[in-house]
Design a protein around this motif. Structure first.
Motif, short mmCIF file in Angstrom:
data_model
loop_
_atom_site.label_atom_id
_atom_site.label_comp_id
_atom_site.label_asym_id
_atom_site.label_seq_id
_atom_site.Cartn_x
_atom_site.Cartn_y
_atom_site.Cartn_z
N GLU A 113 -10.86 -4.51 6.67
CA GLU A 113 -11.33 -4.84 5.26
C GLU A 113 -11.45 -6.12 5.05
OE1 GLU A 113 -8.37 -3.05 2.48
OE2 GLU A 113 -9.59 -4.03 0.65
N ALA A 170 -7.22 8.59 0.99
CA ALA A 170 -6.29 7.83 1.66
C ALA A 170 -4.93 7.80 0.83
CB ALA A 170 -6.71 6.36 1.78
N LYS A 218 -5.34 5.70 11.40
CA LYS A 218 -5.68 4.50 10.86
C LYS A 218 -5.12 3.32 11.09
CE LYS A 218 -5.25 2.68 6.54
NZ LYS A 218 -5.21 2.61 4.96
N GLU A 267 -10.50 0.10 10.61
CA GLU A 267 -10.61 -0.41 9.48
C GLU A 267 -10.57 -1.98 9.38
OE1 GLU A 267 -7.77 0.91 6.42
OE2 GLU A 267 -9.19 -0.02 4.85
N ARG A 310 -5.73 -0.94 9.69
CA ARG A 310 -6.26 -1.65 8.80
C ARG A 310 -6.15 -3.16 9.05
NH1 ARG A 310 -4.03 -3.61 3.61
NH2 ARG A 310 -5.80 -4.44 2.22
N ASP A 332 -1.80 6.82 2.15
CA ASP A 332 -1.06 6.35 3.18
C ASP A 332 -0.36 5.06 2.72
OD1 ASP A 332 -3.66 4.88 3.01
OD2 ASP A 332 -3.42 4.29 5.15
N LYS A 387 -14.06 2.37 9.30
CA LYS A 387 -13.77 2.38 7.73
C LYS A 387 -13.95 1.05 7.24
CE LYS A 387 -10.14 3.23 4.41
NZ LYS A 387 -9.23 4.23 3.93
N LEU A 404 -13.85 1.94 2.08
CA LEU A 404 -12.58 1.92 1.25
C LEU A 404 -12.99 1.50 -0.25
CD1 LEU A 404 -11.71 -1.55 0.92
CD2 LEU A 404 -11.74 -1.10 3.26
N SER A 405 -11.86 1.64 -1.18
CA SER A 405 -12.63 1.37 -2.45
C SER A 405 -12.03 -0.22 -2.85
CB SER A 405 -12.09 2.41 -3.41
OG SER A 405 -10.72 2.23 -3.60
N GLY A 406 -11.20 -0.56 -2.19
CA GLY A 406 -10.76 -2.08 -2.27
C GLY A 406 -10.55 -2.87 -3.59
N SER A 411 -13.28 7.09 2.05
CA SER A 411 -11.99 7.02 2.37
C SER A 411 -11.17 6.40 1.30
CB SER A 411 -11.64 6.69 3.81
OG SER A 411 -10.39 6.63 4.14
N TYR A 412 -11.28 7.00 0.11
CA TYR A 412 -10.76 6.19 -1.14
C TYR A 412 -9.32 6.39 -1.10
CZ TYR A 412 -15.80 5.05 -2.18
OH TYR A 412 -17.00 4.72 -2.14
N GLY A 413 -8.62 5.18 -1.57
CA GLY A 413 -7.24 5.27 -1.90
C GLY A 413 -7.20 5.08 -3.49
N ARG A 414 -7.34 3.99 -4.09
CA ARG A 414 -7.23 4.03 -5.59
C ARG A 414 -8.13 4.53 -6.04
NH1 ARG A 414 -6.71 -2.53 -4.42
NH2 ARG A 414 -7.46 -1.77 -2.52
P1 13P Z 1 -8.49 1.74 -1.25
O1 13P Z 1 -9.53 2.66 -1.46
O2 13P Z 1 -7.32 1.86 -2.34
O3 13P Z 1 -9.05 0.40 -0.89
O4 13P Z 1 -7.64 2.26 -0.02
C1 13P Z 1 -8.03 2.61 1.00
C2 13P Z 1 -7.16 2.24 2.09
O5 13P Z 1 -6.83 2.93 2.89
C3 13P Z 1 -6.91 0.90 2.53
O6 13P Z 1 -6.48 0.86 3.76
#
Ligand code: 13P
Length: 334
Positions: free
Chosen positions: A179, A22, A136, A177, A138, A24, A219, A260-262, A289-292
């Motif tokens: 969250e 991720a 996506k 998604e 959220r 985005d 997600k 997500l990693s959250g 689908s990790y961002g951070r």
């Molecule tokens: P994180 O994994 O950093 O929570 O981000 C994933 C994401 O796309 C949140 O919408």
């Protein structure tokens, strides 16, 4: 586009041992990430950073798709190759964040609802023309003494389902998604209950809006105590609770679930995913689908010296992709 086409994109997104990166972050969110490590939030820095991520050598071994932001899907490498073209060549499916972020839900202090349905049909058509194959949206569910209200859960799930139906009409696979936010001092049990209520409401709303689950990806957050809770839970408990809530709420016809990693550490996000896959098989692939948790180590390195640390930063992106890819198979060894 037929449901079979949507299904084959969805299945490719969760191909064995592969997950999604991720990248985005909205201009506002990336500003926070950049500022934390001392990078100026200019368009060129954002472009260069996304180029670093997308051109990581070997990325496509473990990454099936990447979620882009509106600005990013229009950008190119420094040599002028559009990011979407580069991705297609690598077999990395382009995705696009299409929501416009959460806003306070009137009448329900502490609750938010995600905006962005107005004009969405036209925007989706444009993103499809630009090469996106999935989207996506959220929704944010806050937990506190008074939150979430059932109204907030229903409002967010209704909007998620309307978005998902519009995506399928435009030939894009909707990633839905919700969250459940980790902030707060709630217990793992409260997290479980909120996830359960949200997922029940979500699949009910998707059914009401005629969304084809075979062409949809979920997600979701993990069932985990709040960040400020002093409850000690081990990796297996998180994995067991998360799998249990998914099994009791998510139809088996869904092609896949990604997490997500959250705000979890890199280590936690990988260990939890791995543990879930070790107690399989499950009705659906469970991937990431990790961002951070995909980027934070690389961003830190790159911020210290954008030129000298470029290759090293890419190596950490690759290592995170490889570890999470192994965790998606339950084969990560720590
Ligand atoms: P994180 O994994 O950093 O929570 O981000 C994933 C994401 O796309 C949140 O919408």
């Amino acid at each position: 586009m037929s449901i079979e086409d949507l299904e084959s994109i969805a299945l490719a997104m969760v191909a064995p041992g592969k997950g999604i990166i991720a990248i985005d972050e909205s201009t506002n969110t990336i500003k926070k990430r950049f500022e934390a490590v001392g990078i100026e939030n200019t368009e060129e820095n954002r472009r260069a950073y996304r180029e670093l991520l997308l051109t990581t050598p070997g990325l496509n071994e473990h990454i099936s798709g990447a979620i882009l932001y509106d600005e990013t899907i229009r950008q190119s490498t420094k040599d002028g190759v559009p990011f979407t073209q580069l991705m297609k060549k690598l077999g990395i499916i382009p995705g696009i964040k299409v929501d416009k972020g959460p806003q306070p839900l009137a009448g329900f202090p502490g609750d938010v609802v995600t905006e962005g349905l107005d004009g969405l049909r036209e925007r989706l058509q444009e993103y499809a023309r630009l090469g996106a194959q999935f989207a996506k949206w959220r929704a944010v569910i806050n937990i506190s003494e008074d939150n979430p209200s059932s109204t907030a859960i229903e409002a967010n799930c209704h909007v998620l389902a309307r978005y998902a139906a519009l995506c399928q009409e435009a030939g894009l696979v909707p990633m839905v998604e919700p969250e459940v936010i980790m902030d707060g001092d709630h217990s793992i049990e409260v997290s479980y209950e909120v996830h359960e209520a949200v997922l029940r409401s979500l699949f009910n709303a998707l059914y009401e809006q005629n969304v084809m689950l075979e062409g949809t990806i979920l997600k979701i957050s993990m069932v985990i105590p709040g960040k400020d809770s002093d409850e000690q839970v081990d990796v297996e408990e998180v994995a067991e609770a998360t799998v249990r809530v998914l099994k009791s709420t998510v139809p088996a016809s869904l092609p896949g679930i990604v997490f997500l990693s959250g705000g979890q550490t890199d280590q936690q996000s990988t260990a939890h995913l791995n543990a879930m896959n070790q107690i399989g098989p499950h009705p659906w692939p469970l991937s990431f689908s990790y961002g951070r948790a995909m980027q934070q180590a690389a961003l830190k390195l790159w911020s210290k010296d954008m030129k000298a640390n470029y290759a090293e930063a890419q190596k950490t992106v690759y290592a995170r992709a490889r570890d999470n890819g192994l965790a998606a198979l339950g084969q990560w060894n720590g």
